[in-house]
Scaffold this motif. Structure first.
Motif, mmCIF file in Angstrom:
data_model
loop_
_atom_site.group_PDB
_atom_site.id
_atom_site.type_symbol
_atom_site.label_atom_id
_atom_site.label_comp_id
_atom_site.label_asym_id
_atom_site.label_seq_id
_atom_site.Cartn_x
_atom_site.Cartn_y
_atom_site.Cartn_z
ATOM 1 N N UNK A 79 0.823 -1.213 0.000
ATOM 2 C CA UNK A 79 0.000 0.000 0.000
ATOM 3 C C UNK A 79 0.860 1.268 0.000
ATOM 4 N N UNK A 80 1.755 1.462 0.964
ATOM 5 C CA UNK A 80 2.529 2.716 0.946
ATOM 6 C C UNK A 80 3.485 2.829 -0.229
ATOM 7 N N UNK A 81 4.039 1.708 -0.715
ATOM 8 C CA UNK A 81 4.994 1.796 -1.819
ATOM 9 C C UNK A 81 4.321 2.228 -3.120
ATOM 10 N N UNK A 82 3.028 1.927 -3.294
ATOM 11 C CA UNK A 82 2.291 2.380 -4.472
ATOM 12 C C UNK A 82 1.635 3.737 -4.243
ATOM 13 N N UNK A 83 1.209 3.997 -3.005
ATOM 14 C CA UNK A 83 0.516 5.250 -2.708
ATOM 15 C C UNK A 83 1.438 6.459 -2.730
ATOM 16 N N UNK A 84 2.756 6.236 -2.665
ATOM 17 C CA UNK A 84 3.674 7.375 -2.635
ATOM 18 C C UNK A 84 3.982 7.939 -4.020
ATOM 19 N N UNK A 85 3.452 7.334 -5.082
ATOM 20 C CA UNK A 85 3.748 7.826 -6.423
ATOM 21 C C UNK A 85 3.379 9.304 -6.607
ATOM 22 N N UNK A 86 2.201 9.760 -6.155
ATOM 23 C CA UNK A 86 1.896 11.191 -6.300
ATOM 24 C C UNK A 86 2.887 12.075 -5.543
ATOM 25 N N UNK A 87 3.338 11.629 -4.374
ATOM 26 C CA UNK A 87 4.321 12.395 -3.604
ATOM 27 C C UNK A 87 5.661 12.422 -4.334
ATOM 28 N N UNK A 88 6.077 11.269 -4.833
ATOM 29 C CA UNK A 88 7.356 11.192 -5.534
ATOM 30 C C UNK A 88 7.358 12.048 -6.799
ATOM 31 N N UNK A 89 6.189 12.191 -7.425
ATOM 32 C CA UNK A 89 6.089 12.908 -8.702
ATOM 33 C C UNK A 89 5.444 14.279 -8.542
ATOM 34 N N UNK B 214 10.003 2.341 -4.081
ATOM 35 C CA UNK B 214 8.864 2.969 -4.746
ATOM 36 C C UNK B 214 9.212 4.341 -5.309
ATOM 37 N N UNK B 215 9.977 5.129 -4.550
ATOM 38 C CA UNK B 215 10.415 6.435 -5.046
ATOM 39 C C UNK B 215 11.244 6.280 -6.318
ATOM 40 N N UNK B 216 12.169 5.316 -6.295
ATOM 41 C CA UNK B 216 13.039 5.117 -7.452
ATOM 42 C C UNK B 216 12.237 4.655 -8.673
ATOM 43 N N UNK C 216 9.714 5.274 -14.084
ATOM 44 C CA UNK C 216 8.561 5.100 -14.965
ATOM 45 C C UNK C 216 8.059 6.428 -15.523
ATOM 46 N N UNK C 217 8.190 7.495 -14.731
ATOM 47 C CA UNK C 217 7.717 8.802 -15.186
ATOM 48 C C UNK C 217 8.533 9.332 -16.356
ATOM 49 N N UNK C 218 9.693 8.731 -16.639
ATOM 50 C CA UNK C 218 10.465 9.112 -17.817
ATOM 51 C C UNK C 218 9.764 8.680 -19.104
ATOM 52 N N UNK D 292 3.192 9.272 -18.915
ATOM 53 C CA UNK D 292 2.664 10.517 -18.354
ATOM 54 C C UNK D 292 2.170 10.306 -16.914
ATOM 55 N N UNK D 293 2.376 11.309 -16.077
ATOM 56 C CA UNK D 293 1.983 11.184 -14.671
ATOM 57 C C UNK D 293 0.481 10.963 -14.539
ATOM 58 N N UNK D 294 -0.297 11.585 -15.420
ATOM 59 C CA UNK D 294 -1.748 11.437 -15.352
ATOM 60 C C UNK D 294 -2.208 10.044 -15.753
ATOM 61 N N UNK D 295 -1.330 9.253 -16.342
ATOM 62 C CA UNK D 295 -1.626 7.833 -16.615
ATOM 63 C C UNK D 295 -0.970 6.937 -15.580
ATOM 64 N N UNK D 296 0.226 7.320 -15.142
ATOM 65 C CA UNK D 296 0.987 6.474 -14.225
ATOM 66 C C UNK D 296 0.334 6.386 -12.850
ATOM 67 N N UNK D 297 -0.081 7.501 -12.286
ATOM 68 C CA UNK D 297 -0.676 7.480 -10.946
ATOM 69 C C UNK D 297 -1.978 6.676 -10.920
ATOM 70 N N UNK D 298 -2.923 6.889 -11.869
ATOM 71 C CA UNK D 298 -4.122 6.034 -11.869
ATOM 72 C C UNK D 298 -3.801 4.553 -12.076
ATOM 73 N N UNK D 299 -2.785 4.252 -12.899
ATOM 74 C CA UNK D 299 -2.431 2.850 -13.132
ATOM 75 C C UNK D 299 -1.926 2.200 -11.850
#
Length: 395
Positions: free
Chosen positions: A229-239, A356-358, A363-365, A368-375
């Protein structure tokens, strides 16, 4: 219906108050030390990459040290182990303050502190159920999480204030002193507890304990859910930074984005502690875990600033699921594996969040963030469904 637990249940225990005060000092010290070290590295090199390595090296040793040295929590008296870890960290931080220290040496010392951290955290987590028996355990764990969230903000602010008044080396010496005070609190205000295991091969014992913990199906599922849960939920914070840049948000707006998720986490801890009894904390794990991810699906709509704040805040509220997971882990862990399970839980959480941060940045390279976070939110929801605690507890 079971009675609700309160923070005062934990704070009423003198030994816990000492452990909690030591945690506050060491947590602030660790964050300020990382901040001061990053300043030293940047001043020496001017390299953003080497500067970010300070934070990366603080995370990466957790799974290694938490796995290889996990047997220490059973083989050494816990108080002695905790004090030794704090004094070792103080020594390393003081060494970093030596003028003219090469950058490679600074990074090596950061890595060394990173190795000590999971041993300390694992030992403290393993002894906490003995310090906080029965209903006092859950509020005690909650207080540690509240400090961890608050220290991220307060520690960075304190680091900035310190470095406005003193040099980075002086700040490191001050934080070394904080670790010494933390060690003194643990030494003179907590009880010594005998080791639970006999001497032998440390590596064999540690790996054997890891296999034994992961061989228990219900326990394995609880641990995996607590890591996923936290390793996936941190994507918006990381990005948050690149998303703010894409959307044209100001620096102030970026700061508010970074603050609103931990604010939701803190509020969730209070609401869950005061509003739910133990039975409902456990029964609502799956629904609260889902709440972490459902709002993040809204990133697909390219939300503006206010909508992004609302999404992140609502996602943070779902982290009240930690309260139930803490209780469930104690329920499903066999008594002889409990200390190993708690140590592994802590080490794995730090490692998978660092990874998760790494992964988010990599992946954000390409996505798009608007696709990556929902995925990643959809993957998180699938993980919650597959690892739902009701099924785990029934095994």
């Amino acid at each position: 219906m079971t009675a609700r637990t309160r923070y005062r249940d934990a704070l009423a225990i003198g030994e816990f108050r000492a452990v909690f005060a030591a945690h506050v000092l060491s947590m602030l010290g660790m964050i300020v030390a990382q901040f001061a070290t990053s300043v030293l590295v940047y001043q020496s090199t001017g390299s953003p990459l080497l500067t970010t390595l300070v934070f990366a090296l603080a995370f990466t040793p957790h799974l290694f040290a938490g796995t290889v040295f996990s047997a220490l929590v059973d083989r050494m008296p816990v108080r002695r182990l905790l004090v030794t870890c704090n004094l070792t960290t103080a020594t390393l931080a003081a060494t970093m303050a030596i003028p003219g220290m090469p950058v490679w040496a600074l990074l090596a010392l950061v890595f060394g502190i990173g190795l000590v951290g999971p041993i300390f955290s694992g030992a403290r987590a393993a002894t906490l159920p003995e310090i906080l028996p029965g209903p006092a355990y859950i509020p005690g764990r909650s207080l540690f999480r509240l400090v961890s969230q608050g220290a991220q903000v307060a520690g960075l602010a304190l680091g900035g204030l310190l470095l406005a008044a003193v040099t980075a080396s002086t700040a490191l010496l001050m934080e070394a002193g904080a670790f010494v005070v933390s060690a003194a609190l643990l030494r003179f205000a907590t009880k010594e507890r005998p080791p639970r295991a006999k001497a032998g091969s440390l590596l064999r014992d540690s790996l054997g304990g890891l296999r034994a913990v992961l061989a228990v199906p219900a326990l394995r599922r609880v641990l995996l859910l607590g890591w996923v849960i936290p390793s996936l939920a941190l994507f918006p914070e990381a990005l948050a930074n690149p998303y703010a840049h894409e959307q044209g948000f100001s620096t102030v707006q970026l700061g508010l984005m970074m603050a609103v998720l931990p604010l939701g986490n803190i509020l969730a801890e209070f609401i869950g502690m005061w509003g739910l009894d133990v039975e409902h904390q456990v029964s609502r794990i799956a629904s609260l875990a889902a709440l972490v991810f459902v709002p993040l699906l809204g990133y697909a709509l390219r939300p503006g600033f206010i909508a992004t704040l609302a999404i992140l805040f609502c996602s943070g509220l779902g982290f009240a699921h930690h309260l139930g997971l803490d209780r469930l882990l104690l329920d499903v862990a066999p008594e002889h594996l409990r200390s190993r399970a708690l140590a592994l839980q802590t080490a794995g959480l730090m490692f998978w969040q660092g990874l998760g941060f790494a992964v988010a940045g990599a992946l954000a390279q390409f996505i798009p963030i608007t696709a990556l976070v929902p995925a990643t939110a959809a993957i998180g929801l699938a993980a919650v469904a597959g690892l739902r605690p009701g099924y785990a507890a029934a095994r």
